[in-house]
Motif scaffolding. Structure first.
Motif, PDB file in Angstrom:
ATOM      1  N   GLU A 120      51.412-112.657  29.175  1.00  0.00           N
ATOM      2  CA  GLU A 120      50.947-111.953  27.978  1.00  0.00           C
ATOM      3  C   GLU A 120      50.676-112.941  26.852  1.00  0.00           C
ATOM      4  O   GLU A 120      49.667-112.860  26.149  1.00  0.00           O
ATOM      5  CB  GLU A 120      52.007-110.949  27.513  1.00  0.00           C
ATOM      6  N   ARG A 143      45.253-112.685  37.619  1.00  0.00           N
ATOM      7  CA  ARG A 143      44.953-111.280  37.389  1.00  0.00           C
ATOM      8  C   ARG A 143      43.440-111.095  37.407  1.00  0.00           C
ATOM      9  O   ARG A 143      42.681-112.062  37.344  1.00  0.00           O
ATOM     10  CB  ARG A 143      45.477-110.802  36.015  1.00  0.00           C
ATOM     11  N   ALA A 146      40.047-107.409  33.874  1.00  0.00           N
ATOM     12  CA  ALA A 146      40.517-106.180  33.229  1.00  0.00           C
ATOM     13  C   ALA A 146      42.023-106.239  32.982  1.00  0.00           C
ATOM     14  O   ALA A 146      42.515-105.817  31.928  1.00  0.00           O
ATOM     15  CB  ALA A 146      40.166-104.976  34.080  1.00  0.00           C
ATOM     16  N   ALA A 147      42.765-106.771  33.962  1.00  0.00           N
ATOM     17  CA  ALA A 147      44.214-106.873  33.798  1.00  0.00           C
ATOM     18  C   ALA A 147      44.572-107.903  32.731  1.00  0.00           C
ATOM     19  O   ALA A 147      45.529-107.710  31.964  1.00  0.00           O
ATOM     20  CB  ALA A 147      44.862-107.255  35.132  1.00  0.00           C
ATOM     21  N   ARG A 149      42.762-108.547  30.149  1.00  0.00           N
ATOM     22  CA  ARG A 149      42.479-107.864  28.886  1.00  0.00           C
ATOM     23  C   ARG A 149      43.668-106.972  28.487  1.00  0.00           C
ATOM     24  O   ARG A 149      44.036-106.902  27.311  1.00  0.00           O
ATOM     25  CB  ARG A 149      41.210-107.018  29.025  1.00  0.00           C
ATOM     26  N   GLN A 150      44.274-106.301  29.467  1.00  0.00           N
ATOM     27  CA  GLN A 150      45.426-105.451  29.181  1.00  0.00           C
ATOM     28  C   GLN A 150      46.626-106.272  28.713  1.00  0.00           C
ATOM     29  O   GLN A 150      47.364-105.849  27.822  1.00  0.00           O
ATOM     30  CB  GLN A 150      45.803-104.641  30.423  1.00  0.00           C
ATOM     31  N   LEU A 151      46.809-107.450  29.325  1.00  0.00           N
ATOM     32  CA  LEU A 151      47.892-108.328  28.891  1.00  0.00           C
ATOM     33  C   LEU A 151      47.735-108.679  27.416  1.00  0.00           C
ATOM     34  O   LEU A 151      48.685-108.605  26.632  1.00  0.00           O
ATOM     35  CB  LEU A 151      47.899-109.617  29.731  1.00  0.00           C
ATOM     36  N   SER A 153      45.993-107.099  25.185  1.00  0.00           N
ATOM     37  CA  SER A 153      46.082-105.893  24.363  1.00  0.00           C
ATOM     38  C   SER A 153      47.542-105.541  24.075  1.00  0.00           C
ATOM     39  O   SER A 153      47.902-105.204  22.939  1.00  0.00           O
ATOM     40  CB  SER A 153      45.380-104.728  25.060  1.00  0.00           C
ATOM     41  N   ARG A 154      48.392-105.622  25.107  1.00  0.00           N
ATOM     42  CA  ARG A 154      49.820-105.338  24.898  1.00  0.00           C
ATOM     43  C   ARG A 154      50.431-106.339  23.923  1.00  0.00           C
ATOM     44  O   ARG A 154      51.197-105.974  23.035  1.00  0.00           O
ATOM     45  CB  ARG A 154      50.569-105.385  26.237  1.00  0.00           C
ATOM     46  N   ARG A 156      48.861-108.049  21.654  1.00  0.00           N
ATOM     47  CA  ARG A 156      48.284-107.858  20.321  1.00  0.00           C
ATOM     48  C   ARG A 156      48.998-106.753  19.561  1.00  0.00           C
ATOM     49  O   ARG A 156      49.234-106.850  18.358  1.00  0.00           O
ATOM     50  CB  ARG A 156      46.795-107.542  20.456  1.00  0.00           C
ATOM     51  N   ARG A 157      49.352-105.687  20.266  1.00  0.00           N
ATOM     52  CA  ARG A 157      50.033-104.572  19.612  1.00  0.00           C
ATOM     53  C   ARG A 157      51.396-104.999  19.075  1.00  0.00           C
ATOM     54  O   ARG A 157      51.852-104.512  18.042  1.00  0.00           O
ATOM     55  CB  ARG A 157      50.197-103.397  20.592  1.00  0.00           C
TER      56      ARG A 157
END
Length: 287
Positions: A120, A143, A146-147, A149-151, A153-154, A156-157
């Motif tokens: 992440e 990964r 797309a995966a 990008r999800q890493l 995104s998590r 970033r939050r």
């Protein structure tokens, strides 16, 4: 010139950016420099004459080295700490050393990044801070794009809104003091805001523009910058206080500051257009 000499020269053109990438990933300039050196050893063994995107490839190599270090660091903590409170970025045991480290990276960002899984952290830093595309990040973390990008995104939050205003303000005051002293030519004030072993490094483009490749020591840096920086303006460089010199509104040179223990420990002069294009520059009010 031999093939290895050519390769070394090409590598040196990217060293400043590679060190910046490793520094953000690892949170320690010393570890970052070690990671870049390890990357050079790998590159020198593999060669790179046929690599089309040499800078992108080097970033990937450094990222893989840093990821290995982050994973090893995490494994060591799991083995040694058990139910102990979560460690900081480097499991620093000396409170004074930890304070210096936190100030150099940004206290809140340091703490939040340390809570992220290595993958992440890498996805967030490479994409959000250095604009590396997810299709290049994906193979580094094993990964899909797309995966990856999800890493990011998590991560970033969890990072969003975490930077402590006081930590950023302290860094801003140090950078502003340097610029004020430089503009006015106040040699004594410059010395006061510089660490004794401060280093200023310039990338290859900045050197071609007239900067010295490296200047070390507070006296030499103060001599070099007294009466200068008149056109430099305070900005946030990827969220960290720094400075930029622009020509007709277009950034030409970014001054990326490393602040440790309330003084300037290092300044990286970034002028490569590709590097500048990947930086997020936000103006700060001039005082």
């Amino acid at each position: 010139m031999s093939e290895i000499d050519v390769l070394a020269a090409r590598f040196e053109e990217h060293r400043v950016r590679l060190t910046a990438v490793a520094h953000r990933l690892l949170g320690s300039r010393a570890e970052a420099e070690d990671a870049v050196q390890e990357a050079w050893l790998r590159v020198s063994r593999a060669g790179g004459a046929e690599v089309e995107n040499f800078g992108g490839w080097l970033t990937t190599v450094v990222a893989r080295v840093a990821l290995n270090q982050l994973r090893a660091r995490t494994n060591r903590r799991e083995e040694l700490l058990d139910d102990a409170p979560p460690a900081r970025l480097q499991a620093v045991t000396d409170p004074a050393e930890e304070a210096v480290l936190a100030d150099s990276v940004g206290l809140a960002l340091l703490v939040v990044l340390d809570t992220l899984a290595p993958a992440e952290r890498l996805a967030f830093v490479l994409h959000d801070l250095f604009d590396v595309p997810f299709d290049e990040i994906a193979p580094i973390v094993d990964r899909s794009p797309a995966a990856a990008r999800q890493l990011a995104s998590r991560a970033r939050r969890r990072v969003r809104g975490a930077e402590l205003p006081d930590a950023t303000e302290r860094r801003r005051e140090v950078v502003a003091a340097f610029l004020d002293a430089s503009r006015s030519g106040d040699f004594t004030a410059l010395l006061a805001v510089l660490a004794p072993d401060v280093v200023v490094r310039a990338d290859a483009v900045a050197v071609r523009m007239g900067a010295e490749a490296e200047v070390r020591g507070a006296t030499r840096v103060a001599e070099a910058y007294a009466g200068r920086a008149r056109a430099a303006r305070l900005v946030l460089v990827d969220g960290v206080p720094g400075a930029v010199w622009s020509l007709r509104g277009t950034p030409q040179v970014v001054f990326a500051f490393t602040v440790e223990d309330g003084v300037v420990a290092a300044i990286d002069l970034l002028a490569d257009p590709e590097t500048l294009a990947g930086l997020d520059l936000q103006p700060l009010p001039q005082r």
